[in-house]
Write a protein that holds these residues in place. Sequence first.
Motif, PDB file in Angstrom:
ATOM      1  N   LEU A  20       0.924  -1.320  -0.331  1.00  0.00           N
ATOM      2  CA  LEU A  20      -0.443  -0.423   0.259  1.00  0.00           C
ATOM      3  C   LEU A  20       0.806   0.759  -0.079  1.00  0.00           C
ATOM      4  O   LEU A  20       0.631   2.485  -0.791  1.00  0.00           O
ATOM      5  N   THR A  21       1.908   1.332   0.781  1.00  0.00           N
ATOM      6  CA  THR A  21       2.757   2.756   0.413  1.00  0.00           C
ATOM      7  C   THR A  21       3.288   2.495  -0.930  1.00  0.00           C
ATOM      8  O   THR A  21       3.854   3.927  -1.287  1.00  0.00           O
ATOM      9  N   ASN A  22       3.783   1.129  -1.171  1.00  0.00           N
ATOM     10  CA  ASN A  22       4.612   1.844  -2.637  1.00  0.00           C
ATOM     11  C   ASN A  22       3.503   2.051  -3.267  1.00  0.00           C
ATOM     12  O   ASN A  22       3.757   2.605  -4.324  1.00  0.00           O
ATOM     13  N   ARG A  23       2.143   1.626  -3.432  1.00  0.00           N
ATOM     14  CA  ARG A  23       1.164   2.374  -4.320  1.00  0.00           C
ATOM     15  C   ARG A  23       0.744   4.169  -4.164  1.00  0.00           C
ATOM     16  O   ARG A  23       0.730   4.859  -5.740  1.00  0.00           O
ATOM     17  N   ALA A  24       1.036   4.337  -2.835  1.00  0.00           N
ATOM     18  CA  ALA A  24       0.870   5.655  -2.978  1.00  0.00           C
ATOM     19  C   ALA A  24       2.057   6.711  -3.233  1.00  0.00           C
ATOM     20  O   ALA A  24       1.717   7.750  -3.781  1.00  0.00           O
ATOM     21  N   PHE A  25       3.097   5.257  -2.897  1.00  0.00           N
ATOM     22  CA  PHE A  25       4.335   6.416  -3.809  1.00  0.00           C
ATOM     23  C   PHE A  25       4.310   7.114  -5.465  1.00  0.00           C
ATOM     24  O   PHE A  25       4.287   7.527  -5.673  1.00  0.00           O
ATOM     25  N   SER A  55       7.775   6.387   1.692  1.00  0.00           N
ATOM     26  CA  SER A  55       6.547   6.712   2.212  1.00  0.00           C
ATOM     27  C   SER A  55       7.327   8.241   2.891  1.00  0.00           C
ATOM     28  O   SER A  55       6.245   9.429   2.781  1.00  0.00           O
ATOM     29  N   THR A  56       8.667   8.830   2.872  1.00  0.00           N
ATOM     30  CA  THR A  56       9.028   9.732   3.053  1.00  0.00           C
ATOM     31  C   THR A  56       9.040  11.140   2.370  1.00  0.00           C
ATOM     32  O   THR A  56       9.841  11.451   2.166  1.00  0.00           O
ATOM     33  N   TRP A  57       8.907  10.099   0.895  1.00  0.00           N
ATOM     34  CA  TRP A  57       9.474  11.457  -0.676  1.00  0.00           C
ATOM     35  C   TRP A  57       8.125  11.583  -0.900  1.00  0.00           C
ATOM     36  O   TRP A  57       7.244  11.433  -1.134  1.00  0.00           O
ATOM     37  N   TRP A 102       4.613   4.770   7.256  1.00  0.00           N
ATOM     38  CA  TRP A 102       5.114   3.200   7.488  1.00  0.00           C
ATOM     39  C   TRP A 102       6.184   3.252   9.062  1.00  0.00           C
ATOM     40  O   TRP A 102       6.675   4.414   9.574  1.00  0.00           O
ATOM     41  N   ARG A 103       6.377   2.293   9.454  1.00  0.00           N
ATOM     42  CA  ARG A 103       6.480   2.508  11.325  1.00  0.00           C
ATOM     43  C   ARG A 103       8.221   1.712  10.843  1.00  0.00           C
ATOM     44  O   ARG A 103       8.021   0.962  10.287  1.00  0.00           O
ATOM     45  N   GLU A 104       9.042   2.363  11.733  1.00  0.00           N
ATOM     46  CA  GLU A 104      10.048   2.205  11.992  1.00  0.00           C
ATOM     47  C   GLU A 104       9.933   0.606  12.673  1.00  0.00           C
ATOM     48  O   GLU A 104       9.427   0.314  13.655  1.00  0.00           O
ATOM     49  N   GLY A 105      11.140   0.101  12.189  1.00  0.00           N
ATOM     50  CA  GLY A 105      11.611  -1.009  12.667  1.00  0.00           C
ATOM     51  C   GLY A 105      10.292  -2.321  11.551  1.00  0.00           C
ATOM     52  O   GLY A 105      10.971  -3.728  12.368  1.00  0.00           O
ATOM     53  N   GLU A 117      10.105  -5.187   9.234  1.00  0.00           N
ATOM     54  CA  GLU A 117      11.367  -5.944   8.577  1.00  0.00           C
ATOM     55  C   GLU A 117      11.913  -5.723   6.813  1.00  0.00           C
ATOM     56  O   GLU A 117      13.214  -5.474   6.548  1.00  0.00           O
ATOM     57  N   TRP A 118      11.578  -4.811   5.956  1.00  0.00           N
ATOM     58  CA  TRP A 118      11.859  -4.814   5.079  1.00  0.00           C
ATOM     59  C   TRP A 118      11.214  -3.005   4.272  1.00  0.00           C
ATOM     60  O   TRP A 118       9.920  -2.829   5.321  1.00  0.00           O
ATOM     61  N   GLU A 119      11.367  -3.035   3.387  1.00  0.00           N
ATOM     62  CA  GLU A 119      10.853  -1.681   2.995  1.00  0.00           C
ATOM     63  C   GLU A 119      11.682  -1.151   1.264  1.00  0.00           C
ATOM     64  O   GLU A 119      12.053  -2.378   0.838  1.00  0.00           O
ATOM     65  N   GLU A 120      10.549  -0.319   0.884  1.00  0.00           N
ATOM     66  CA  GLU A 120      11.017   0.157  -0.617  1.00  0.00           C
ATOM     67  C   GLU A 120      11.368   1.067  -0.633  1.00  0.00           C
ATOM     68  O   GLU A 120      10.973   2.206   0.457  1.00  0.00           O
ATOM     69  N   TRP A 121      12.877   1.262  -0.903  1.00  0.00           N
ATOM     70  CA  TRP A 121      13.856   2.310  -0.897  1.00  0.00           C
ATOM     71  C   TRP A 121      14.256   3.258  -2.584  1.00  0.00           C
ATOM     72  O   TRP A 121      14.186   2.230  -3.406  1.00  0.00           O
ATOM     73  N   GLY A 122      13.980   4.182  -2.703  1.00  0.00           N
ATOM     74  CA  GLY A 122      14.065   4.709  -4.109  1.00  0.00           C
ATOM     75  C   GLY A 122      13.672   6.429  -4.039  1.00  0.00           C
ATOM     76  O   GLY A 122      13.927   7.181  -3.016  1.00  0.00           O
TER      77      GLY A 122
END
Length: 269
Positions: free
Chosen positions: A54-59, A243-245, A254-257, A259-264
Amino acid sequence: MGQGAQSEPNFDISTPSVARMYDWLLGGTDNYASDREACGALLEIAPSSRELALTNRAFLRRVVRFLADDCGIRQFLDHGSGLPTRDNVHQVAQRIHADARVAYVDNDPIVLAHGRTMLAENDQTAVLCADLRDTDEILDHEDVRRLIRDDEPTAALFVSVLHCLPDKDDPAALLRRVADRLAPGSYMVVCQLVSDDARVREGVTDLMAGATGGRWGRVRSKAEVRTFLDGWELLDPGLVEVSTWRPDSDLTVWREGNEWEEWGGVVRL
């Protein structure tokens, strides 16, 4: 939507597809038992996977709005587009520029079938069933040449797809090949799954490689993704958890901690 000379694809619903798994994680219905079973196994390793999708789609929505509105981009090439879902790239872009054009590329034949059905009324879009590594085949395809003009800046999207490529296919070289074919002033959007947890990186990589019959690459580190964009101008805020872009009201927190994240981020070519 132009369909070119592509023949009707054969569907294999017994093997999970990354595109259909992503559809399930987003709450969609264009998926099968094999996809749902693979998602269940994925959630055991990385419970935040649905939130990540969901975070990725919002990005994706935010970055397309930014490119269309702030940068004036009217043509988009979406690599690894996945199944059509709410607020596709062309819908976001065409709210800003009615003449915006989008070519979607995915190697899942079910994406082609659903795309042809859902986008048939919009002649400013096309869906190609192609391997994203085949840059010349994609950019020389009749539908892409109809939509993507050589003398106009393009936004090339690689959103949550480079982790589908193994190292031997050299994702960084792929990005360079695409960049070399685009007009000056173009942009490239890149994000990929990363984790600081070796257990998650190895577990997800092994799970997805096995489930998809080897059609998977690798969860990478942030440092590895950073090297993909060496030498290009990164737009603010640089490479970040997506989510911070440039967050807005469409933000999925997106919660800190996790397991993984989308980074870009986004580069100007």
